[in-house]
Design an enzyme around this catalytic site. Structure first.
Site, short mmCIF file in Angstrom:
data_model
loop_
_atom_site.label_atom_id
_atom_site.label_comp_id
_atom_site.label_asym_id
_atom_site.label_seq_id
_atom_site.Cartn_x
_atom_site.Cartn_y
_atom_site.Cartn_z
N GLU A 68 -15.43 -16.07 5.74
CA GLU A 68 -13.93 -16.91 5.03
C GLU A 68 -12.72 -16.55 5.81
O GLU A 68 -11.75 -16.79 5.06
CB GLU A 68 -14.16 -15.92 3.65
CG GLU A 68 -15.38 -16.37 2.83
CD GLU A 68 -15.37 -15.26 1.68
OE1 GLU A 68 -15.03 -14.35 1.36
OE2 GLU A 68 -16.18 -15.78 0.73
N GLU B 182 -34.87 -5.03 11.29
CA GLU B 182 -33.89 -3.89 11.24
C GLU B 182 -34.54 -2.47 11.76
O GLU B 182 -33.50 -1.89 11.93
CB GLU B 182 -33.61 -3.74 9.69
CG GLU B 182 -34.66 -3.32 8.79
CD GLU B 182 -34.38 -2.78 7.62
OE1 GLU B 182 -34.31 -1.58 7.08
OE2 GLU B 182 -33.84 -3.38 6.82
#
Length: 270
Positions: free
Chosen positions: A81, A112
């Protein structure tokens, strides 16, 4: 160091399946109201990070988020953004997720758990000493994030973390630990809920405050936003009208000519 993993403690509510829909939503909302209060308590740590980050950013440094699962996706969301909102190049704030871009939409099993992968991912961006690495992990134990922060510190980078477990291993591996204690989740262990909400708030605060500090905002307006659709062109036109006292047509013409509110207003004042 022993600590209580708050994100895994039992919900304050039980027999969820026996609640009607209204009760479920009311109780979720009660828990959500605790999030902003928890974030308020870590503003001193966020302030320290933003101030140090601004100095490095102005010197050409970048901000990297590293995370897995929900935490990784939130980092990518915040980074994505920045270009449209503040007109910054897409390579100044970068979000990395365990498992790569595939993991944005679909879980990549065991991604992960690899302690070396985050640093390998970071090295693809030619990390410099001015770059800042922020690890995001609700649990505070994610190997991908821990390994990345450890290597970043060894290489002299400023590191920070956003977690929901004070005293967790990630806080011991970050120069600036930001630990937001939102309490147990409404659905036990589901950190996509309050923990994720708190992370979103903190990341918004970090980058918005950073962009204000480095001059990407004027007054209270996004004067450097990208004019990538009709809505943003209209918003920019109204900003130029306000700044120069022009009518809509003249303001839009000036905006389109110069490509940003800031440049249009500066040109109009000359």
């Amino acid at each position: 160091m022993k600590y209580t993993k708050i994100t895994e403690t039992p919900s304050l509510y039980d027999d969820l399946e026996k609640m009607d829909t209204t009760a479920i939503l009311i109780n979720m909302n009660k828990e959500d109201q605790k999030v902003a209060q928890a974030v308020a308590k870590v503003i001193p740590q966020i302030t320290l990070l933003v101030d140090k980050l601004a100095d490095r950013f102005l010197a050409g440094g970048r901000l990297f988020y590293i995370g897995a699962g929900t935490s990784g996706r939130l980092g990518i969301l915040d980074a994505s953004e920045i270009p449209p909102t503040f007109g910054m190049s897409h390579d100044r704030v970068i979000g990395l997720i365990a498992g790569g871009d595939t993991a944005i939409r679909k879980a990549v099993e065991r991604a992960e758990d690899h302690t070396e992968q985050a640093w390998k991912d970071l090295m693809e961006y030619d990390i410099t000493p001015q770059d800042v690495i922020v690890g995001i992990a609700a649990s505070g134990t994610t190997p991908y994030v821990l390994g990345g922060l450890q290597q970043a510190r060894k290489h002299g980078n400023l590191t920070a973390c956003v977690t929901n477990n004070p005293g967790s291993p990630i806080t011991e591996n970050a120069d600036i630990p930001i630990a937001v204690n939102v309490g147990p989740e409404f659905l036990t262990g589901s950190t996509r809920m309050k923990s994720g909400t708190s992370q979103k708030l903190v990341l918004n605060m970090i980058t918005t405050a950073l962009m204000i500090r480095i001059g990407r905002v004027k007054g209270n307006k996004m004067v450097n936003m990208q004019l990538s659709n009709d809505k943003l062109v209209d918003r920019g036109t109204r900003y130029v009208m306000e700044g120069l006292g022009l009518d809509y047509a003249d303001a839009q013409k000036l905006l389109r000519k110069h490509g940003s509110v800031k440049k249009a207003v500066e040109a109009g004042k000359r």
